[in-house]
Write an enzyme that holds these catalytic residues in place. Sequence first.
Site: not given
Ligand SMILES: *Cc1c(COP(=O)(O)O)cnc(C)c1O
Length: 376
Positions: A39, A137, A171, A226, A272, A319, A321
């Site tokens: 992602k 979430r 999660h 994951r 700046y 800045c 850039d």
């Molecule tokens: C981003 C995410 C992960 C991975 O998390 P890390 O901390 O980068 O390993 C796993 N599961 C879900 C649902 C996530 O959104």
Amino acid sequence: MDTTQMRTWAEISLPKLEHNYRVLRACIPAGCRFMGLVKANAYGHGAVPVARRLKELGAEYLAVACVEEAAQLRQAGVDGPLLILGAVPPGEMPLAVELGATVTVFEPEGARALSRAATAAGKTVKVHIKADTGMSRLGFPAREGELERSGAEILAACALPGLEAEGIFTHFANADGDEAYTMRQLTRFLELIDLLKGRGLEFQLRHCAAAAAVLHYPCTHLDMVRPGIALYGHYPDNDCRDLLPEELRPVMTLKTRAAFVRPVPAGTPVSYGCTHVLARDSIIATLPIGYGDGLFRVLSDRWKVRVRGRLAPLVGRVCMDMCMIDVTDIPGVTAGDEVEVFGGTVPVEDAAALAGTIQYELLCHVSPRVPRVYLD
Ligand SMILES: *Cc1c(COP(=O)(O)O)cnc(C)c1O
């Protein structure tokens, strides 16, 4: 690739990605599947090359946040199992079905909309049920007292035409900090799975472990893990540095080249706001990188980059850039010298700490105008 004429670039080491993949793979049991998290443009590393490499290495599943990211991978020819972790708006469900992506189902109405999209296309869409065991979430509520009702809703969702219930996941909110809370979440998840099993619904893929849980809690590995950040060579927290037999290797180094180097006399302000007034006669190098590239402005006058093997402080405000560094104490710096901004020998974790954030955010914010240069 020749970077000598490049302004600013992110060097991405695919051999280091491979190393991290192998280290992580070695800490999960045989038969446990590996979902590679790509992602947010693979945490800034470039979704397509990273996804391709992870598939070559044997990752059984990939995951993205949204339909657009799934479409980008499919357009590049990345096929195979691909989970969209986030909420897919009803209007994008037909595209998700078309792409052959696996969709996250987390409430009854979304399940019905997805079923309509699939049946309208004459297709079946794989779904993973998301349970909210304590992150608040996304997911069917799965705290104590909520399992009965959610169980019934999940059973109804999975029975809808056009949906194939392949997986179920949750999660963790605090896998890098609170073992008791994580275990409570795991218990809720397993209780929900048991309840559904008792009613005849079983899932092939039960998963809950992001990187922190992969490293801290083997009991969370279940059918699939994951990990995200660890693939890119960063630890989700400092306590898990010693949990692996081999160190992870940071995959990205953000680099630039000095564009202009010259002496500037004491008493002269830089950048700046004229906030930084030089205390001594100085040699100032201007770097063609700024917050428009992903160098956070909050790092002004705080961060140090590496040039000719030595650390040089940012002076004055970053800045959009460009930014300036003081190289008075580093002999011989000239225009064209390569500079490590973060990653490599200047840990992104340190920059993140100074910026009051986490390494994830700095990596994700390396902007699209920064070319990714792949080392193989
Ligand atoms: C981003 C995410 C992960 C991975 O998390 P890390 O901390 O980068 O390993 C796993 N599961 C879900 C649902 C996530 O959104």
